[in-house]
Design a protein around this motif. Sequence first.
Motif, PDB file in Angstrom:
ATOM      1  N   ARG A  88       0.885  -1.115   0.212  1.00 11.74           N
ATOM      2  CA  ARG A  88      -0.049   0.013  -0.084  1.00 11.74           C
ATOM      3  C   ARG A  88       0.699   1.266  -0.036  1.00 11.74           C
ATOM      4  O   ARG A  88       0.755   2.285  -0.639  1.00 11.74           O
ATOM      5  CB  ARG A  88      -0.989  -0.023   1.086  1.00 11.74           C
ATOM      6  N   THR A  89       2.025   1.111   0.724  1.00 11.40           N
ATOM      7  CA  THR A  89       2.772   2.349   0.711  1.00 11.40           C
ATOM      8  C   THR A  89       3.650   2.626  -0.395  1.00 11.40           C
ATOM      9  O   THR A  89       3.471   3.842  -0.788  1.00 11.40           O
ATOM     10  CB  THR A  89       3.905   2.325   2.026  1.00 11.40           C
ATOM     11  N   GLU A  92       0.875   4.164  -2.832  1.00 10.88           N
ATOM     12  CA  GLU A  92       0.584   5.392  -2.554  1.00 10.88           C
ATOM     13  C   GLU A  92       1.869   6.498  -2.819  1.00 10.88           C
ATOM     14  O   GLU A  92       1.419   7.575  -3.376  1.00 10.88           O
ATOM     15  CB  GLU A  92       0.265   5.539  -0.998  1.00 10.88           C
ATOM     16  N   ALA A 174      -7.637  -0.513  -3.538  1.00  5.68           N
ATOM     17  CA  ALA A 174      -7.617  -1.497  -2.489  1.00  5.68           C
ATOM     18  C   ALA A 174      -8.002  -2.954  -2.819  1.00  5.68           C
ATOM     19  O   ALA A 174      -7.499  -3.739  -2.627  1.00  5.68           O
ATOM     20  CB  ALA A 174      -8.566  -1.111  -1.343  1.00  5.68           C
ATOM     21  N   LEU A 177      -5.022  -4.350  -4.847  1.00  6.30           N
ATOM     22  CA  LEU A 177      -4.245  -4.436  -4.160  1.00  6.30           C
ATOM     23  C   LEU A 177      -4.464  -6.029  -3.463  1.00  6.30           C
ATOM     24  O   LEU A 177      -3.724  -6.942  -3.294  1.00  6.30           O
ATOM     25  CB  LEU A 177      -4.031  -3.692  -2.983  1.00  6.30           C
ATOM     26  N   ASP A 178      -5.566  -6.259  -2.862  1.00  5.35           N
ATOM     27  CA  ASP A 178      -6.211  -7.452  -2.302  1.00  5.35           C
ATOM     28  C   ASP A 178      -6.036  -8.516  -3.326  1.00  5.35           C
ATOM     29  O   ASP A 178      -5.811  -9.517  -3.060  1.00  5.35           O
ATOM     30  CB  ASP A 178      -7.551  -7.418  -1.823  1.00  5.35           C
TER      31      ASP A 178
END
Length: 191
Positions: A88-89, A92, A174, A177-178
């Motif tokens: 996630r980082t 982002e 999200a 990503l999942d």
Amino acid sequence: MTESDSGLRERLVDAGVELLAAEGLPALTLREIARRAGVSHGAPRRYFPTHLELLSAIARRGFADLAGQVHGKPATADPRTRVAVLARTYLEFALDNPGMYELMFRHDLLESGHLGLRETSLPLFELLAGLVAEVRPQADARQAAGALWANLHGIAQLLRWRSLQLAVGDEDFAPLLDAALAAHLGAEDGR
């Protein structure tokens, strides 16, 4: 190198970072960096003999910033959660810093052996590979981490180009990503 030399070197890198954030990779010329740093157009060559070495120093700053963000996240014992936080980082960072992100992974443009670029970029991959090894001990962790990283990089790039939003009809990364984590790490329940 004197203190003033070190200060000017950092000022050139700072000017390059600011230019990259404002105008993107194509604007990153020695002449424009020098102008923004308030020095003659020939001054950067005293500290960075080639344009590639200056680009590499700027990219190194980006890797240091990304590493700082990764290591600044709250710690958790669960390796899968740590992979998810790192991923996630990364996404982002890519979306918030498109010019820097583009430069950082253009090793074809950078002097990878100079200015500690390898020493700055590879520890992040090693961290990811180590976490993947904890989640999937039976897998070749470097290969699995490389595949996950490539997937994350693709998600970031396609989001930046607005292609994924068009294809999946969602601005939120999200769910993607999942799906990437499940594909590379297996389902959360271990199946």
